[in-house]
Design a protein around this motif. Structure first.
Motif, PDB file in Angstrom:
ATOM      1  N   GLY A 126       0.819  -1.203   0.000  1.00  0.00           N
ATOM      2  CA  GLY A 126       0.000   0.000   0.000  1.00  0.00           C
ATOM      3  C   GLY A 126       0.850   1.249   0.000  1.00  0.00           C
ATOM      4  O   GLY A 126       2.050   1.212  -0.262  1.00  0.00           O
ATOM      5  N   VAL A 127       0.228   2.375   0.304  1.00  0.00           N
ATOM      6  CA  VAL A 127       0.868   3.684   0.241  1.00  0.00           C
ATOM      7  C   VAL A 127       0.999   4.240   1.654  1.00  0.00           C
ATOM      8  O   VAL A 127       0.021   4.303   2.404  1.00  0.00           O
ATOM      9  N   PHE A 128       2.219   4.655   2.014  1.00  0.00           N
ATOM     10  CA  PHE A 128       2.504   5.177   3.344  1.00  0.00           C
ATOM     11  C   PHE A 128       3.314   6.468   3.192  1.00  0.00           C
ATOM     12  O   PHE A 128       4.480   6.428   2.815  1.00  0.00           O
ATOM     13  N   HIS A 129       2.670   7.596   3.486  1.00  0.00           N
ATOM     14  CA  HIS A 129       3.322   8.891   3.356  1.00  0.00           C
ATOM     15  C   HIS A 129       3.441   9.550   4.730  1.00  0.00           C
ATOM     16  O   HIS A 129       2.513   9.489   5.539  1.00  0.00           O
ATOM     17  N   TYR A 130       4.594  10.183   4.976  1.00  0.00           N
ATOM     18  CA  TYR A 130       4.868  10.781   6.279  1.00  0.00           C
ATOM     19  C   TYR A 130       5.483  12.160   6.076  1.00  0.00           C
ATOM     20  O   TYR A 130       6.253  12.378   5.129  1.00  0.00           O
ATOM     21  N   PRO A 131       5.196  13.097   6.988  1.00  0.00           N
ATOM     22  CA  PRO A 131       5.839  14.413   6.895  1.00  0.00           C
ATOM     23  C   PRO A 131       7.293  14.333   7.326  1.00  0.00           C
ATOM     24  O   PRO A 131       7.694  13.429   8.061  1.00  0.00           O
ATOM     25  N   ALA A 132       8.092  15.278   6.879  1.00  0.00           N
ATOM     26  CA  ALA A 132       9.504  15.328   7.259  1.00  0.00           C
ATOM     27  C   ALA A 132       9.649  15.624   8.747  1.00  0.00           C
ATOM     28  O   ALA A 132       8.788  16.267   9.361  1.00  0.00           O
ATOM     29  N   ILE A 133      10.734  15.133   9.342  1.00  0.00           N
ATOM     30  CA  ILE A 133      11.023  15.429  10.743  1.00  0.00           C
ATOM     31  C   ILE A 133      11.228  16.933  10.924  1.00  0.00           C
ATOM     32  O   ILE A 133      10.714  17.545  11.860  1.00  0.00           O
ATOM     33  N   LYS A 134      11.976  17.526  10.001  1.00  0.00           N
ATOM     34  CA  LYS A 134      12.249  18.960  10.064  1.00  0.00           C
ATOM     35  C   LYS A 134      11.309  19.676   9.103  1.00  0.00           C
ATOM     36  O   LYS A 134      11.279  19.380   7.911  1.00  0.00           O
ATOM     37  N   ALA A 135      10.572  20.644   9.628  1.00  0.00           N
ATOM     38  CA  ALA A 135       9.603  21.365   8.800  1.00  0.00           C
ATOM     39  C   ALA A 135      10.271  22.085   7.639  1.00  0.00           C
ATOM     40  O   ALA A 135       9.684  22.250   6.562  1.00  0.00           O
ATOM     41  N   GLU A 136      11.532  22.487   7.840  1.00  0.00           N
ATOM     42  CA  GLU A 136      12.226  23.235   6.789  1.00  0.00           C
ATOM     43  C   GLU A 136      12.826  22.329   5.715  1.00  0.00           C
ATOM     44  O   GLU A 136      13.422  22.817   4.746  1.00  0.00           O
ATOM     45  N   SER A 137      12.711  21.020   5.878  1.00  0.00           N
ATOM     46  CA  SER A 137      13.277  20.103   4.893  1.00  0.00           C
ATOM     47  C   SER A 137      12.645  20.328   3.527  1.00  0.00           C
ATOM     48  O   SER A 137      11.427  20.454   3.395  1.00  0.00           O
ATOM     49  N   GLN A 138      13.487  20.373   2.509  1.00  0.00           N
ATOM     50  CA  GLN A 138      13.029  20.650   1.154  1.00  0.00           C
ATOM     51  C   GLN A 138      12.894  19.391   0.292  1.00  0.00           C
ATOM     52  O   GLN A 138      12.420  19.472  -0.841  1.00  0.00           O
ATOM     53  N   GLN A 139      13.315  18.245   0.822  1.00  0.00           N
ATOM     54  CA  GLN A 139      13.313  17.032   0.008  1.00  0.00           C
ATOM     55  C   GLN A 139      12.377  15.964   0.560  1.00  0.00           C
ATOM     56  O   GLN A 139      12.102  15.913   1.768  1.00  0.00           O
ATOM     57  N   ALA A 140      11.921  15.124  -0.339  1.00  0.00           N
ATOM     58  CA  ALA A 140      11.145  13.942   0.016  1.00  0.00           C
ATOM     59  C   ALA A 140      11.912  12.711  -0.453  1.00  0.00           C
ATOM     60  O   ALA A 140      12.504  12.712  -1.533  1.00  0.00           O
ATOM     61  N   SER A 141      11.921  11.686   0.364  1.00  0.00           N
ATOM     62  CA  SER A 141      12.604  10.440   0.012  1.00  0.00           C
ATOM     63  C   SER A 141      11.567   9.387  -0.344  1.00  0.00           C
ATOM     64  O   SER A 141      10.603   9.166   0.403  1.00  0.00           O
TER      65      SER A 141
END
Length: 425
Positions: A243-258
């Motif tokens: 399935g699909v599992f999406h999570y927000p970055a630990i740091k709000a200022e992070s500009q990248q998604a992995s």
């Protein structure tokens, strides 16, 4: 110039890989010794292989800590004295662990083997696991973990493997600061006693061997004790969470998604393994693969994107991995699935098929070029319970691979509902 070109050697199609087999011998204590006698330089590589990885732990991080601290004092030498000793003789000693095993590799000049081998045997017979070194390892590991947990790519990896294998399974659990706190010297000694046995060890020696060095090696290896073989994990693999599992970055200022997308892998003994390996290479397994052409060269979404297989002894996984700017992650996911759908619906052009076949065969040859590379190939074959026919069958299957087989593999194993998608950031 014309005469030189006229005399160039003919091009031959690769049909078989040169895989000279090592000589196998079982010592009286049950240790299996493989000798790969090749090369012209007076250099040796000796690798001890123990079933002593995560699969054989009784406590979390036991295997990793044991591998990390094997050189933290042994016999009459401290950690610093051991390091200086191997440096003095120009030798390299590398110790690593993985999900299944622990490896000790010694690279040295043949003439120094009588000096170096007893020191390696001290690691196997009388490690000290000095408390000061253990305390430092725990402190540094916790600090490193705290920093790494701020990175989206590590969080994506941890969640992805946990979804595939479960949070308690050796292949799926993630290390926590508390796990490091619980480590102690007795746990390391216990793991060493359980696993560092002659009948739980295979040794591969490669290079320009001779009778004297082999006699010395056998004498030293005969000092390893026998004992009950360590029991591996009794945990059954739970069903993978798809399935699909999406999570927000630990740091709000992070500009990248992995992004990680994948599934459990096929065994190398599967009838479809060769075709899946070929399909994976086409999708994202080399620099000119389709994912790279699309997401990097055409769209400019990422610096790097690839697909790969991570194979362990009892399972494994296939995955697609990339880091992208957060504002294009949805578009990047769309393009990744579009490339998978292309494989499922459109036959690969003959020119692309032939190019990939040539590339794959060249990589097979590179992997067997030189005695030390060859020893790595044989290590994987030995540990996987395979023989030389595996690679030659892989060559034959690659040469004969039709475009229709790529479509069948993509349709069978890469359906979206069969995949686990993790996006962090």
């Amino acid at each position: 110039m014309k005469n030189i070109l006229a005399q160039r050697p003919p091009i031959h199609q690769i049909r078989q890989l040169p895989l000279p087999a090592p000589e196998r011998q079982e010592l009286a204590n049950g240790l299996i010794l493989h000798e790969l006698q090749m090369g012209s330089q007076e250099v040796l590589k000796i690798e001890w292989l123990f079933q002593a990885g995560r699969w054989f732990e009784e406590h979390k991080l036991q295997a990793r800590a044991t591998a990390a601290l094997l050189k933290a004092g042994a016999g009459q030498r401290t950690a610093d004295e051991l390091a200086d000793f191997f440096d003095f003789y120009g030798a390299k000693l590398k110790i690593s662990d993985d999900f299944d095993g622990l490896s000790i590799r010694l690279y040295c000049l043949s003439k120094h083997l009588p000096k170096l081998l007893p020191a390696v045997m001290d690691l196997l017979l009388d490690p000290q696991f000095e408390q000061e070194e253990l305390d430092q390892f725990k402190q540094l590991s916790k600090q490193r973990l705290r920093i790494q947990l701020q990175r989206n790519e590590l969080q994506a990896y941890r969640i992805f493997t946990e979804k595939l294998f479960g949070s308690e399974h050796p292949y799926g659990y993630n290390s926590e600061a508390e796990d490091y706190k619980l480590l102690n010297r007795e746990l390391l000694l216990a793991h060493h006693r359980r696993c560092f046995l002659a009948n739980n060890c295979q040794v591969i020696v490669s290079g320009k061997t001779d009778a004297a060095s082999m006699d010395l090696l056998k004498t030293e290896l005969s000092r390893l004790p026998q004992g009950p073989s360590p029991e591996g994990s009794s945990l059954l693999l739970p069903p993978a969470e798809m399935g699909v599992f999406h999570y927000p970055a630990i740091k709000a200022e992070s500009q990248q998604a992995s992004i990680r997308i994948g599934r459990r892998a096929l065994s190398q003994k599967s009838a479809d393994y060769a075709a899946f390996h070929f399909t994976n290479t086409l999708l994202g397994g080399y620099y000119g693969a389709r994912l790279m052409q699309n997401l990097r060269e055409d769209k400019g979404y990422t610096y790097s994107v690839y697909s790969a297989e991570e194979l362990m002894r009892h399972a494994g996984y296939f995955y697609i991995y990339t880091d992208v700017a957060k504002e294009v992650k949805t578009a990047a996911l769309t393009e990744i699935y579009k490339e998978i759908e292309r494989l499922q619906e459109e036959p690969v052009a003959e020119e692309e098929m032939q190019m990939l076949k040539n590339y794959s065969l060249g990589m097979f040859l590179s992997a067997t070029d030189g005695v030390f590379n060859l020893s790595e190939v044989w290590k994987e074959l030995i540990l996987s319970g395979l023989d030389a026919s595996f690679y030659n069958q892989l060559v034959e299957a690659t040469l004969a691979m039709p475009a229709s087989e790529v479509m069948r593999i993509a349709q069978t194993y890469l359906q979206k509902e069969q995949l686990t998608e993790v996006v962090f950031g």
